[in-house]
Design an enzyme around this catalytic site. Structure first.
Site, PDB file in Angstrom:
ATOM      1  N   CYS A  93       4.019  -1.305  10.686  1.00  0.00           N
ATOM      2  CA  CYS A  93       3.111  -0.213  10.328  1.00  0.00           C
ATOM      3  C   CYS A  93       1.668  -0.551  10.694  1.00  0.00           C
ATOM      4  CB  CYS A  93       3.259   0.131   8.847  1.00  0.00           C
ATOM      5  SG  CYS A  93       2.485   1.693   8.379  1.00  0.00           S
ATOM      6  N   ASP A 142       1.473  -1.363  -0.391  1.00  0.00           N
ATOM      7  CA  ASP A 142       1.012  -0.155  -1.084  1.00  0.00           C
ATOM      8  C   ASP A 142       0.981  -0.396  -2.580  1.00  0.00           C
ATOM      9  OD1 ASP A 142       0.689   2.345   0.821  1.00  0.00           O
ATOM     10  OD2 ASP A 142       2.168   0.974   1.640  1.00  0.00           O
TER      11      ASP A 142
HETATM   12  C1  RUB Z   1       0.676   2.480   5.300  1.00  0.00           C
HETATM   13  C2  RUB Z   1       1.297   1.204   4.843  1.00  0.00           C
HETATM   14  C3  RUB Z   1       0.437  -0.021   4.880  1.00  0.00           C
HETATM   15  C4  RUB Z   1      -0.199  -0.236   3.496  1.00  0.00           C
HETATM   16  C5  RUB Z   1      -1.286  -1.281   3.525  1.00  0.00           C
HETATM   17  O1  RUB Z   1       1.497   3.598   5.063  1.00  0.00           O
HETATM   18  O2  RUB Z   1       2.413   1.156   4.373  1.00  0.00           O
HETATM   19  O3  RUB Z   1       1.206  -1.148   5.175  1.00  0.00           O
HETATM   20  O4  RUB Z   1      -0.756   0.982   3.029  1.00  0.00           O
HETATM   21  O5  RUB Z   1      -2.346  -0.843   4.342  1.00  0.00           O
HETATM   22  P1  RUB Z   1       0.957   5.060   5.418  1.00  0.00           P
HETATM   23  P2  RUB Z   1      -3.845  -1.384   4.102  1.00  0.00           P
HETATM   24  O6  RUB Z   1       0.611   5.069   6.864  1.00  0.00           O
HETATM   25  O7  RUB Z   1       2.111   5.944   5.092  1.00  0.00           O
HETATM   26  O8  RUB Z   1      -0.232   5.329   4.534  1.00  0.00           O
HETATM   27  O9  RUB Z   1      -3.764  -2.873   4.193  1.00  0.00           O
HETATM   28  O10 RUB Z   1      -4.639  -0.754   5.212  1.00  0.00           O
HETATM   29  O11 RUB Z   1      -4.258  -0.936   2.750  1.00  0.00           O
END
Ligand code: RUB
Length: 307
Positions: free
Chosen positions: A127, A198
């Site tokens: 992701c 998350d």
């Molecule tokens: C994003 C996702 C990321 C976490 C952490 O999912 O799963 O791995 O949110 O991201 P989506 P960060 O695209 O559905 O929001 O480290 O930028 O907080």
């Protein structure tokens, strides 16, 4: 459209996405609400409560969102008896400090996380996590000569964002389809997996982008370290177990064109749960810890007690 409506819309439509950015955008929107014309601070505090509810309902899974909103609502309620000018100042100060603290946490995690990457390693990520990207860029800056493998992260292809950002930064980057993870771990000689979060539950379970748990299982089977990078704002005092978290289900149109397979249902969960036993370590702004220490972090840093 007000900043609040715009932010709620952007989060729903995933123009603003990623747990950290969602939290920061929500706090910035609440700061704006506190500036609105109003007869009294109590009225502003009500507006903040209502706005907080709307923001929290915009996406259900990442706990950084309710954690951030609850903090601003708490500051707002604490100051609702003060004159409006003073109330606004307090809420603004808290919002700006929150955003600043998250930026500092991100920077710190980058520094701490880069230390665990050895020279010439190949890292797999899933992701698009700003926190993971920060670590990888820091390691690259330190001359670690790393390579990165990104999953495309169907159905919304956030992996392409990661691949674009890292490759433009100069890091040799390879993209794979999500189902190639098991094979790629051997063929591309993956040394470590690093993913974002998350939500981290009190028992150390991780909630992250759909597919994360399969990657953790593959890493476990091949004895590859599975590492999570997260700001402490993603630790959830409300959730003891990952299995209890509400997993967002998104429209089937993200997976196949509407009407293409009329008799087929689409199940499109946006996140999944990786159990703590498959996680080797969690990198936070407070340092590196095993997932089993999640409860201790909640207790020591946020005064949270199991009741
Ligand atoms: C994003 C996702 C990321 C976490 C952490 O999912 O799963 O791995 O949110 O991201 P989506 P960060 O695209 O559905 O929001 O480290 O930028 O907080």
């Amino acid at each position: 459209m007000s900043t609040l409506e715009q932010t709620v819309n952007d989060i729903k439509k995933m123009k603003v996405r990623g747990a950290l950015d969602i939290a920061i955008a929500s706090v910035a929107a609440l700061k704006q609400v506190a500036q609105e014309d109003s007869k009294s601070s109590a009225e502003l505090a009500k507006k903040i409560r209502d706005a907080g509810r709307k923001l929290k309902n915009s996406r259900p899974t990442a706990v950084s969102l309710p954690n951030a909103v609850d903090y601003i609502v708490y500051v707002s309620e604490k100051n609702r008896q003060k004159p409006p000018a003073e109330y606004r100042e307090k809420v603004t100060e808290a919002a700006e400090k929150f955003i600043n603290d998250q930026e500092k946490a991100l920077e710190k995690i980058g520094t701490i996380g880069a230390k665990i990457i050895a020279k010439d390693e190949t890292i797999l990520t899933h992701c698009n996590s700003d926190t993971v990207v920060q670590i990888l860029k820091k390691a690259y800056d330190q001359g670690k000569n790393l390579k990165v493998v990104c999953t495309e992260s169907r159905p919304r292809y956030q992996g392409l964002l990661t691949a674009k950002e890292l490759s433009e930064y100069g890091i040799p980057t390879t993209i794979i389809v999500d189902s190639a993870v098991h094979l790629a771990m051997k063929k591309l000689r993956i040394d470590k997996v690093i993913v974002g979060a998350d939500t981290i539950c009190a028992n150390g379970d991780l909630v992250n982008k759909i597919g994360t748990s399969q990657i953790a299982l593959c890493a476990h089977e091949q004895d590859i370290e599975f590492i999570v990078a997260t700001e402490s704002i993603k630790f959830s005092p409300q959730s003891l177990l990952g299995s209890a978290i509400e997993i967002e289900e998104r429209s089937g149109s993200e997976v196949i064109k509407p009407g293409r397979l009329r008799k087929v249902k689409v199940f499109n969960p946006a996140f999944d749960v990786t159990e703590a036993e498959y996680i080797n370590m969690i990198v936070t702004e407070y340092g590196i810890m095993p997932p089993q220490a999640a409860y201790n972090l909640l207790k020591e840093k946020f005064g949270w007690e199991l009741k």
